[in-house]
Design a protein around this motif. Sequence first.
Motif, PDB file in Angstrom:
ATOM      1  N   ALA A 170       0.707  -1.569  -0.134  1.00 40.99           N
ATOM      2  CA  ALA A 170      -0.030   0.251   0.037  1.00 40.99           C
ATOM      3  C   ALA A 170       1.041   0.965  -0.339  1.00 40.99           C
ATOM      4  N   SER A 171       1.922   1.059   0.903  1.00 39.71           N
ATOM      5  CA  SER A 171       2.934   1.968   0.574  1.00 39.71           C
ATOM      6  C   SER A 171       3.849   2.515  -0.475  1.00 39.71           C
ATOM      7  N   ALA A 172       3.737   1.514  -0.974  1.00 41.72           N
ATOM      8  CA  ALA A 172       4.496   2.316  -2.237  1.00 41.72           C
ATOM      9  C   ALA A 172       3.459   2.456  -3.579  1.00 41.72           C
ATOM     10  N   ASP A 173       2.078   2.310  -3.586  1.00 42.91           N
ATOM     11  CA  ASP A 173       1.274   2.731  -4.496  1.00 42.91           C
ATOM     12  C   ASP A 173       0.616   3.644  -4.248  1.00 42.91           C
ATOM     13  N   LEU A 174       1.194   4.129  -2.516  1.00 39.20           N
ATOM     14  CA  LEU A 174       0.796   5.572  -2.703  1.00 39.20           C
ATOM     15  C   LEU A 174       1.905   6.577  -2.983  1.00 39.20           C
ATOM     16  N   GLY A 175       2.590   5.569  -3.598  1.00 46.62           N
ATOM     17  CA  GLY A 175       4.308   7.108  -3.996  1.00 46.62           C
ATOM     18  C   GLY A 175       4.769   6.816  -2.946  1.00 46.62           C
ATOM     19  N   ALA A 176       5.309   6.329  -2.015  1.00 45.10           N
ATOM     20  CA  ALA A 176       6.299   5.997  -1.441  1.00 45.10           C
ATOM     21  C   ALA A 176       7.711   5.141  -1.722  1.00 45.10           C
ATOM     22  N   HIS A 177       8.537   5.996  -1.921  1.00 42.44           N
ATOM     23  CA  HIS A 177       9.997   4.942  -2.592  1.00 42.44           C
ATOM     24  C   HIS A 177      10.646   4.017  -1.489  1.00 42.44           C
ATOM     25  N   THR A 178      11.037   2.852  -2.027  1.00 40.39           N
ATOM     26  CA  THR A 178      12.078   2.234  -1.223  1.00 40.39           C
ATOM     27  C   THR A 178      12.687   2.072   0.487  1.00 40.39           C
ATOM     28  N   PHE A 179      12.834   3.297   0.420  1.00 42.56           N
ATOM     29  CA  PHE A 179      13.742   3.478   1.760  1.00 42.56           C
ATOM     30  C   PHE A 179      12.435   4.258   2.406  1.00 42.56           C
ATOM     31  N   GLN A 180      11.581   4.750   1.730  1.00 42.16           N
ATOM     32  CA  GLN A 180      10.440   5.751   2.959  1.00 42.16           C
ATOM     33  C   GLN A 180       9.612   4.809   3.254  1.00 42.16           C
ATOM     34  N   THR A 181       9.509   3.512   2.671  1.00 45.92           N
ATOM     35  CA  THR A 181       8.715   2.632   2.978  1.00 45.92           C
ATOM     36  C   THR A 181       8.961   1.888   4.021  1.00 45.92           C
TER      37      THR A 181
END
Lengths: 267, 306
Positions: A170-181
């Motif tokens: 979900a986090s990746a779908d919302l536009g967060a990149h790997t490190f943010q996730t």
Amino acid sequence: MQLSRTARILLRLATALGLAVIYAPLLLVLVNSFNASRSFAWPPSGFSTRWWAAAWQETGLRAALATSLKAGLGATAVALVLGTMAAFAATRYRFYGRQSVSFLLILPIALPGIVTGIALNAAFRTVLTPLGVGFGLFTVVVGHATFCIVVVFNNVAARLRRIAPSAEEASADLGAHTFQTFWYVTLPAVRSALLAGALLAFALSFDEIVVTTFTAGPGTQTLPLWIFDNLARPNQGPVVDVVAAVLIVLAVLPVYLAQRLSGEPLR
Amino acid sequence: MTAPAATRAPDRTPDRLPARTPVRRLAGALHRRPGLRLAALLAAPMTWLVLAYLGSLTVLLLSAFWTTNEFTSNIEYRWTADNFRSLLTDPQYRTVALRTLGIAASVTVIDAVIALPMAFYIGRVARPGSRRLLLVAVLTPLWAGYLVKAYAWWVMLSHGGVLDWVTAPFGGHSPGFGVPAVVMVLGYLWLPYMVLPLCTAFEQLPDSLLAAAADLGAGPWRTLRTVVLPMVRPALIAGSIFTFSLSLGDYLAVQIVGGTTSMLGNVIASNVTLNLPLAAAVSCVPVLLIIGYLLAVRRTGALDSL
């Protein structure tokens, strides 16, 4: 299973006896730290707090405590990073040789401490000494970290197996990149496992003596090494007893913290 | 007909997308390549373990085939199996190896005998509230430290200590320092490692099986022998792995309460500085014994309940 009254009473008695045997020596250490007799003759000849005062004045003891804390923190830091990385790799990926990775992690703790100790000793002597790196705090940290990795790995891997990957997706779908996730989603979910692993690793390192004996140089003395050294000295008995008493009382701390950590709800 | 996509197009201007910073570019590269991610994750821990640990073990194993100069104690890098030969032929080493094996086996049996009733009570008889408390009571001493506990026994066993005082009315005295003391102390040190897996096993025993045994006419004793014990056997073996291997490699408890007794660990430790090749060869004995024991019990499924 229906147990007779006698059987229940016998079992309770056996458990009580077992616990009494477990705690009697520890209580004895606590009582003896106030024993006026220098040789721990039993029953105690009188009450005295002078050994506590003597322990407080011991400078070698303070230095040893500082060394132990430094070694423990260093080893814990290394084990946290490496153990967490290995846990992510072993739980999130399927790859050839995954089983041998787990095996390799467990090996340092499965083999006797003395084998790990002399293996590291031999390797440091052949590899590091020619490079000008002597035995000291650094080699102790390397030795401790090697067997601490597995406890962090076990804690983090157990947690990772339980959390579903959907939050990260979900986090990746919302536009967060790997490190943010990782920082905002994964890390908070494994935080308490990291803390529990770090606690265990630190305790393991703080108590370790066998590997330490073979990886510490002559000038490096951790608390267990100090205790072992002073055990052999005839007049230091009472001071060692005070240190042991403090360590026994402090043993409640990690158990309490671990209970708190494991009781924390998953977020 | 209007194209909805066309009317929405102005909204999707490039400046609404995150800026392509180096961090984001790296994150994207990692996201697209799982293999790279895995390699990045594994590289550091594997380098550490393979270099620092497997490397060290290899050095140790190799050095078992070297020899030392008798006068200078320097290692001579000459390929020889002399260390292993003297290990097999010298009766002194055989005695120490057998003594170590005997101590480890006694410790395991004693711990099993003490832990079985305790774990049965904690896991099955005690009420859930006190069960948790009892488990914590068994666990806490594990944190008190190896040396602290060995030291506590040293004080108890020493001349004029508590054991002398307790046994004096019965005409006895403390067993003193020696093999019995080593067995007692090692048994004491590793007891929680035996109690904990057994507790879990007793707790997980399904009630239905015990009820079925009772329905079929088995008394408590027979149920215990034919149903309960076979089911907790893997946990018993898991506990024995700890008590057995930890005792095999121990050398400090022996130094503290063993008097003049020596175990394999002492032979290794006393040779490290002066004759590393011999120490390395001797250390193969406990390692082989432990690996042999692990292989022997692997089929029972005990390794899964560790």
